[in-house]
Design a protein around this motif. Structure first.
Motif, PDB file in Angstrom:
ATOM      1  N   THR A 139       0.847  -1.185   0.000  1.00 52.62           N
ATOM      2  CA  THR A 139       0.000   0.000   0.000  1.00 52.62           C
ATOM      3  C   THR A 139       0.883   1.236   0.000  1.00 52.62           C
ATOM      4  N   ILE A 140       0.477   2.228  -0.775  1.00 49.20           N
ATOM      5  CA  ILE A 140       1.152   3.524  -0.726  1.00 49.20           C
ATOM      6  C   ILE A 140       0.109   4.587  -0.393  1.00 49.20           C
ATOM      7  N   TYR A 141       0.585   5.729   0.053  1.00 48.74           N
ATOM      8  CA  TYR A 141      -0.260   6.873   0.371  1.00 48.74           C
ATOM      9  C   TYR A 141       0.258   8.059  -0.444  1.00 48.74           C
ATOM     10  N   PRO A 142      -0.256   8.242  -1.685  1.00 42.87           N
ATOM     11  CA  PRO A 142       0.328   9.233  -2.586  1.00 42.87           C
ATOM     12  C   PRO A 142       0.022  10.689  -2.254  1.00 42.87           C
ATOM     13  N   PHE A 143      -0.918  10.958  -1.357  1.00 44.73           N
ATOM     14  CA  PHE A 143      -1.319  12.345  -1.095  1.00 44.73           C
ATOM     15  C   PHE A 143      -1.177  12.701   0.376  1.00 44.73           C
ATOM     16  N   THR A 144      -0.078  12.382   1.002  1.00 45.00           N
ATOM     17  CA  THR A 144       0.056  12.513   2.458  1.00 45.00           C
ATOM     18  C   THR A 144      -0.090  13.940   2.966  1.00 45.00           C
ATOM     19  N   ASN A 145       0.156  14.946   2.157  1.00 48.48           N
ATOM     20  CA  ASN A 145      -0.004  16.336   2.591  1.00 48.48           C
ATOM     21  C   ASN A 145      -1.438  16.827   2.491  1.00 48.48           C
ATOM     22  N   VAL A 146      -2.269  16.098   1.746  1.00 50.26           N
ATOM     23  CA  VAL A 146      -3.600  16.597   1.454  1.00 50.26           C
ATOM     24  C   VAL A 146      -4.708  15.756   2.075  1.00 50.26           C
ATOM     25  N   ILE A 147      -4.579  14.425   1.984  1.00 53.07           N
ATOM     26  CA  ILE A 147      -5.665  13.541   2.388  1.00 53.07           C
ATOM     27  C   ILE A 147      -5.103  12.165   2.762  1.00 53.07           C
ATOM     28  N   ASN A 148      -5.813  11.459   3.619  1.00 55.06           N
ATOM     29  CA  ASN A 148      -5.466  10.087   3.966  1.00 55.06           C
ATOM     30  C   ASN A 148      -6.129   9.186   2.932  1.00 55.06           C
TER      31      ASN A 148
END
Length: 142
Positions: free
Chosen positions: A68-77
């Motif tokens: 799993t990756i979290y591509p938008f960590t600054n914007v949304i979970n």
């Protein structure tokens, strides 16, 4: 939390199926792996299987989770679950969502990796999935 699954569809002879589609955020076409959002009550794998069926009309012989990756960590979970679909074959007519106009590309895996490295493929989840799948497949041959 929003979440989705991305799928690298790979044939037995190491050909990759990709989607080329106009993306309004880029105001251009983008080459990407199959992907889509989880629906209520679906597991990430069920989403991956549904998206592969809908967008390409395909079924896979084997499914491998590549994390799993979290591509938008600054914007949304927003989790992106990555799957390698092995032994894919067309089994049904594609049924893309209304408004989706997907051009299907079939390319050798080595060429797809080159496309990531030279910037022809720029979608973050697709890039991560392609490189993780390539590394996984190389490690399985040793």
């Amino acid at each position: 939390m929003m979440a989705g699954s991305s799928i690298l569809a790979l044939t037995d002879d190491c050909q990759v199926y990709l989607a080329r589609e106009y993306k309004y955020g880029l105001q251009n076409y983008s080459i990407e792996t199959v992907s889509g959002g989880l629906e209520v009550g679906e597991t990430p794998l069920e989403t991956a299987q549904r998206e592969l069926r809908e967008e390409f009309g395909m079924e896979a012989r084997e499914w491998i989770s590549l994390g799993t990756i979290y591509p938008f960590t600054n914007v949304i979970n927003s989790a992106s679950y990555l799957f390698l679909a092995l032994g894919v074959e067309v089994k049904h007519p594609p049924k893309p969502d209304p408004g989706e106009h997907i051009e299907t590309l079939k390319l050798p895996l080595e060429r797809v990796v080159e496309m990531v490295m030279n910037g022809e493929i720029v979608n973050g989840s697709a890039c991560a999935l392609i490189l993780k799948a390539y590394y996984y497949l190389k490690s399985m041959k040793q």
